[in-house]
Design an enzyme around this catalytic site. Sequence first.
Site, PDB file in Angstrom:
ATOM      1  N   GLY A 137      31.977 -14.215   6.181  1.00 38.48           N
ATOM      2  CA  GLY A 137      30.436 -14.490   6.097  1.00 38.48           C
ATOM      3  C   GLY A 137      30.407 -16.474   5.395  1.00 38.48           C
ATOM      4  N   SER A 138      29.344 -15.914   4.626  1.00 34.67           N
ATOM      5  CA  SER A 138      28.246 -17.634   4.302  1.00 34.67           C
ATOM      6  C   SER A 138      29.660 -18.107   3.201  1.00 34.67           C
ATOM      7  CB  SER A 138      27.098 -17.079   2.809  1.00 34.67           C
ATOM      8  OG  SER A 138      26.501 -16.878   3.591  1.00 34.67           O
ATOM      9  N   THR A 139      30.618 -17.350   3.585  1.00 35.97           N
ATOM     10  CA  THR A 139      31.570 -18.613   1.986  1.00 35.97           C
ATOM     11  C   THR A 139      32.662 -19.582   3.117  1.00 35.97           C
ATOM     12  OG1 THR A 139      33.817 -16.771   2.677  1.00 35.97           O
ATOM     13  CG2 THR A 139      32.237 -16.984   0.948  1.00 35.97           C
ATOM     14  N   LYS A 150      30.443 -20.846   4.646  1.00 34.55           N
ATOM     15  CA  LYS A 150      29.772 -22.520   5.327  1.00 34.55           C
ATOM     16  C   LYS A 150      30.587 -23.625   5.100  1.00 34.55           C
ATOM     17  CE  LYS A 150      25.481 -18.956   5.445  1.00 34.55           C
ATOM     18  NZ  LYS A 150      25.035 -19.031   4.419  1.00 34.55           N
TER      19      LYS A 150
END
Lengths: 490, 470
Positions: free
Chosen positions: A219-221, A223
Site C-alpha cells: 500500500g501507501s507505505t 510511496k
Amino acid sequence: MNKPLRRVAIFCGLLMLSLLLRANWVQFVQAEELSNDKNNRRVAIDRYAQPRGDILTSDGKPITGSTETDSADFKYKRTYKNGELWAPVTGYASQAFGASQLEALNDGILTGDDDRLFFNRTIDMLTGKEQQGGNVVTTLDREAQKAAFEGLGQRKGAVAAIDPQSGAVLALASTPSYDPSSFAGNGEKDSEAWSQLQKGNNPDEPMLNRALRQTYPPGSTFKVVTAAAGLESGKYTLDDKTNSPDPYLLPDSSTKLGNEGDNPACKNASVRVAMQWSCNTVFAKMSDKLGNDEMREMAQKFGYGEDELDIPVRAAESVYPEDNRPQNAMAGIGQASNRATPLQMAMVASAVANDGTLMKPYMVDKLVAPNLNVIEQTDPQEMSEPVSSENAQKLQEAMETVVQDGTGTTAQIPGVTVGGKTGTAQHGENNSKNPYAWFISYAKGEDGNSPVAVAVVIESSDTQRDEISGSKLAAPVATDVMKAVLDNKQ
Amino acid sequence: MSSNVNINTGSNTTVSPGGLPSRRNTELAMLVFAVLIPAFAYANVGLAKDGEIPAGMLGYGLGLGVLAGIAHLVVRRWAPYADPLMLPVATLLNGLGLVLIWRLDQEPTITTPALGGAMAPGQLMWSTLGVALALGVLIFLRDHRVLQRYTYISMVVALILLILPMFFPARYGARIWITIPGVGSLQPGEFAKIIIAVFFAGYLMVKRDALALASRRFMGLYLPRGRDLGPILAIWALSLMILIFETDLGTSLLFFGLFVIMLYVATERTSWVVFGLGLSAAGAVAVASFAGHVQSRVDNWLNPLATENGAVTETAQAMYSFGSGGMLGSGLGQGYSRLIGGIAPKSDYILATVGEELGLTGLMAILVLYGLLVERGMRTALAARDPFGKLLAVGLTGAFALQVFVVAGGVTGLIPLTGMTMPFLAQGGSSVIANWALVAILLRISDTARRPAPAPAPSPDAEMTQVVRP
C-alpha cells in the site's frame, strides 16, 4: 566328489562375501543417510537426551527452557516462557514434530553436537559430565517484543522492528500466535495440539510467521520507495511542485485514479506534500515517469527480490512486479502485484532512517558455548545503499512531516522526532476484503541517530471498513514499539 | 642317528601312522576366548545400562564356562580328532546370542508379559539342552555311517515335521510352529533341516550313478531321464507347498537349495544345478505373483524406508538400526534396536542389535564367525573318506550357510526378508537345539575324517629300502 564340493564351498564363500559387502554398504556407505533419516527416531532421542541449550533475548534472559520428562525415549522436553510471544522468533522444537526456525537452524549448538563444541564435548565426556548444549543469544528486545505483541492483541497482523544502524532485529511478532510448548512432547495431547494448529484445521494459520514469511501488498507505505526513486533520479526535488493531475488517468487505460477523501492538496503536490497526504495521483504518475525498470531497481536496492534473505531464518521474497505501464503505476503506490513482507517494509524505514544505508537484518547476536565462550558473533553488515545520504535526509523530512502534520499524527511521541508513513492496502477482488492497515516509521534519539525502525501490518479487523487506515490501527502499535526501544536506551 | 632314520621312514609312508595332531589343546584355548568374550560382553551391558557389573555375572560366566568345559571333555574323550574350531565358534555365537537377548530383556517396552517377558533364562535353558543333545550325539553316535541305515525313515520323519505346522495356527504371520499345550511350541523346520540332509545323503549315495550317468545330451547339457526327475520334482513340489501353505519363504528356499547342492555334489553334473535353479526361479515367480505376503515382502525389500499408513515399518527400523550403528556401533546396551518393536529384535532381527551396538566391525566379526563355521564344515566334507559322510557334511554345512545368508541377507536388505532365525544367535529353543545337533554331527564326521587310519600292515619290503651306509 571333491570337485563339485570345492565349487559348493566357493559358492558358500561368495554368499558370505556378499553379506559382508552388504553390511559395508548399509553401515558405511548409507550409514550417514540412514542415521539422519527423518523417520529415524534416534535423531529425536539424541536431541532430547540432555537439557537443550537456551535461546536468550538481547539482555541475556532465556525465553526457552528444558524440563525432565518420564517418557521412555525422551529424557527432556523443550519448554517455552511465554511461548506465544516468542514463537515467531524461536520456532518450535518438538519430540514428535521436529524443529523449525532458530530451534532447527541452531540445533547443533543447542544440543551440543555442533563440531565447534567438540572440545567441550570431549572435556564433558572425560570428566563424566552430561553433554551440555550452548546458548543462542538473539538481538530481540524484550520490551519492544512485548509492546508489539500486546499492541496487535486479538487482531491478525505482524510487527517487525529493526535497529537501523546495525540491522539487528528488535521485535518480530505475529498474531495469532501459538505456544510451541503445547506440542513439544510426543503424547496424544501434543498430537492434538499440533493438528489443531495446522492450516487445514485452523483458518487463522497461527503457525504462519507473518512478519517473515507472509507477503502483503504494502500500500501507501511503498510511496517512500517511489519517492526515493524519484529523488535519486534527479527528476524530482523535495519541495518543487510536480506536474500531477488529480484525478490521474492511468497510462494505456481508461481507469481514473483518485485520492483518499479527494484531498485538494494533491493536485500538482510536491513530494513532501504528496507524502504528507499520501497522494496516489502524484506517486502513480512518478512511478510511470520513472518506468518499470528504474522502479524495480530501486525496490531491489531496498531488499526486494532477495530470495535468500537469511536472518538466519529465511524471509520470504518481496516482489516488485515486472509489468506494463498501468500496472507499474499502481505498483508504485504499493498495489497491483507489489508484495512485501513486514520485515521488508521495516528495512525500507530503516534504510531511510540510517541516512540511506541499508544494514542486513539479523536476529542472532552470538552463539555461546556452555562455558560461555563465544563461538560465533554476528557483525553488522551493510547490505546496500539505496539512496544518497542527502536524499535520505530529504525523505526523513518528508516522513517527519507525515507524523507532525499529515496522515500519521497518531504516531507522535512527545519530545521525540518520529518519521512515518501510513498505508491502507486494498485486497480482494474489487476491494471486497478488508484492507490491510500499514504503518512504517522510525524514531530519532537525542543524538539525531535513529535506534529503531518499525513496520506494522494489521490484516483485517472487525472495526469499520473506512476506519481501517494505517493511522488509526497500525500507527499506535508502532508507537508503542518505538517507545519501548527508546525507554530501554535511556 | 637311529632316530633320524625313524623319522625318515615315517615321512616316507603314504599314510602316517602318527596321524594329524588332535588339536584338542587348540580347541581348549579357543574355548577360553569363546567363554571370556561373552562374559565381558555381559559385564559391558551391565555397566552401560546400570553403571555396575550385573549381579548374574559370576553365575553366568561360570555356567557358560562349565558348559564349554564339559563339551570339551566329551569331545576329548569321544571325538578326539574332531575339528578344533567348530565347538569354540558355536560356543561363542551361542554365548553372544545369550548376551544380546539378555541385553534386549533390559528394555521394558519389548519385555512385557504379553510378549513373553524376559527370554534370556529360557534361552540359557535351551542352550544347555542343545549342548546336552550335542554331547549325546557325540557319545552315542560313534560312527555317522550308522545314520545311513535310516535313510527312508528320515524321509518320512522329515515330511511329517514339515507338514505338521500346517495344522497349527500361524504365529507372527508364518505357519512354522507346532504348539503342544502345556509344553510350549516347537519349530519343526529346524529339525527337519538335519533329518532331510540325512535322507538326501543316503538316497543320493545309492542313486548317484543312475542320476549322473543315465542322461541325454541336449544343447550341451546332460539332462536327466524322466524317471530320475521324480525325486527332484517331488522336493520342488514340497518346497512350494511349504511356501504356499505355511507362508514360509525361507524354509522352502532352504530345502530346495539344500537338495540342489547335494544333488550337484553327488552327481558332479552342472545340468542339475541349471535345472534346479530353473525350477526354483519358476516356482518363485509363480508363487510371488499370487501370494500376497510374498509380494509385500518384496515391496518392503525394494522400498525399505517407505512408511505404511504413516508408520515406520520393521524393515525400516532395522535399516535405521544398522545405519545408526555406523563403523563402531553405539556400544552394547546403548542402542535403540528396541524401536523395531515386539519380539522381533530378539529373534528375526537380532542382527540389527549387533549392527547398531557393535557396529560394522562387530557385524562383520559375527558374519566371519559364521563363515568360519561354514568353512570348517566344507573342509570336513572334503576330508571325509566315505561318500555318505561327504554328502551329509556338505548338506548340513550348505543348509547352515544358506540359512545364514537368507536371514542376514534379509535383515540387511540384500534379499527379501523371510521368517527364519539366525543360528545360535537368535532367540528360539528349536533353533538352538537343532543347530547344536548339526554341529555335533559335523564334529563326528570330522572326527572320523581326521582320525588316523589304522596302521598299515608291516610291509615286507620295508627292510629292502633301508639306507645302508658304508
